[in-house]
Design an enzyme around this catalytic site. Structure first.
Site, PDB file in Angstrom:
ATOM      1  N   LYS A  45      -1.185  -8.002  -3.970  1.00 24.83           N
ATOM      2  CA  LYS A  45      -2.168  -6.916  -3.993  1.00 24.83           C
ATOM      3  C   LYS A  45      -1.397  -5.603  -3.918  1.00 24.83           C
ATOM      4  O   LYS A  45      -0.629  -5.382  -2.987  1.00 24.83           O
ATOM      5  CB  LYS A  45      -3.124  -7.025  -2.808  1.00 24.83           C
ATOM      6  CG  LYS A  45      -4.112  -5.868  -2.724  1.00 24.83           C
ATOM      7  CD  LYS A  45      -4.915  -5.949  -1.431  1.00 24.83           C
ATOM      8  CE  LYS A  45      -5.766  -4.716  -1.252  1.00 24.83           C
ATOM      9  NZ  LYS A  45      -6.250  -4.590   0.130  1.00 24.83           N
ATOM     10  N   HIS A  90       0.847  -1.197   0.000  1.00 21.24           N
ATOM     11  CA  HIS A  90       0.000   0.000   0.000  1.00 21.24           C
ATOM     12  C   HIS A  90       0.877   1.240   0.000  1.00 21.24           C
ATOM     13  O   HIS A  90       1.889   1.283   0.692  1.00 21.24           O
ATOM     14  CB  HIS A  90      -0.899   0.036   1.241  1.00 21.24           C
ATOM     15  CG  HIS A  90      -1.883  -1.074   1.292  1.00 21.24           C
ATOM     16  ND1 HIS A  90      -1.564  -2.332   1.744  1.00 21.24           N
ATOM     17  CD2 HIS A  90      -3.185  -1.123   0.931  1.00 21.24           C
ATOM     18  CE1 HIS A  90      -2.622  -3.107   1.657  1.00 21.24           C
ATOM     19  NE2 HIS A  90      -3.621  -2.402   1.165  1.00 21.24           N
TER      20      HIS A  90
END
Length: 196
Positions: free
Chosen positions: A122, A98
């Site tokens: 991700k 992130h």
């Protein structure tokens, strides 16, 4: 592609009936003892990654191991900067990255994908320009088993676009958004049904 409902309370579990997968955010709520009859992702997000867990890494991993034993998830989400020893869970691993400030250049994201230890990667970064969209699209078209999208209201479309470029999951919310630009489960289902 599967629709993932990110949950922060037992009430949201009831709202996630139409989701394919639920993400149990144990940094937001203690789900131990909850009965969940769907595929599950176990996540305990640090403050630096948009979550609420404020303890040290050892405490966080221990909390995840206790929840793992209680909830028996199908996936565990672990950040890409963790040591190899943290990746010791008997399930599929989503290795996540992130960045709430910017989208790194392609070569940096490529390094994360190619260096992965998880089953899936991700990547969620803050979108600011068309170049950021291009970077995420390149990652999705060049690699399999990658969930990649831009955060921010202006770039919420990349969450659905990613699914059409091979992303296995679309992360959605029920109740209230858990991340900038996250779309609702109902909206995601509607968009997908219209696009076919």
């Amino acid at each position: 592609m599967k629709l993932v409902a990110t949950l922060s309370s037992p009430e949201e579990l009831e709202l996630a009936e139409k989701a394919d997968v639920v993400e149990l955010r144990i940094d937001l709520f203690d789900f131990s003892g909850a009965r969940v009859d769907k595929e599950k992702i176990l996540t305990c997000r640090r403050v630096s990654d948009g979550g609420k867990f404020e303890g040290d890494e050892r405490e966080r991993i221990e909390k995840m191991k206790r929840a793992f034993d209680s909830l028996n998830p199908d996936y565990v989400d672990l950040e890409s900067d963790l040591p190899d020893s943290a990746f010791d869970f008997n399930c599929r691993i989503i290795e996540s990255y992130h960045n709430f400030i910017r989208t790194p250049d392609y070569s940096e994201l490529k390094g994360i994908v190619e260096g992965r230890r998880g089953d899936l990667v991700k990547i969620a970064t803050m979108g600011k320009s068309k170049r950021d969209v291009e970077t995420i699209v390149r990652i999705l078209t060049n690699y399999d088993d990658v969930v990649a999208f831009l955060m921010g209201e202006r770039f919420s479309f990349t969450r659905v676009l990613a699914a059409y470029l091979g992303s296995p999951f679309i992360y959605c919310y029920v109740g209230s958004p858990k991340a900038p630009g996250q779309i609702s489960l109902d909206d995601a289902r509607e968009i997908i049904s219209r696009l076919g």
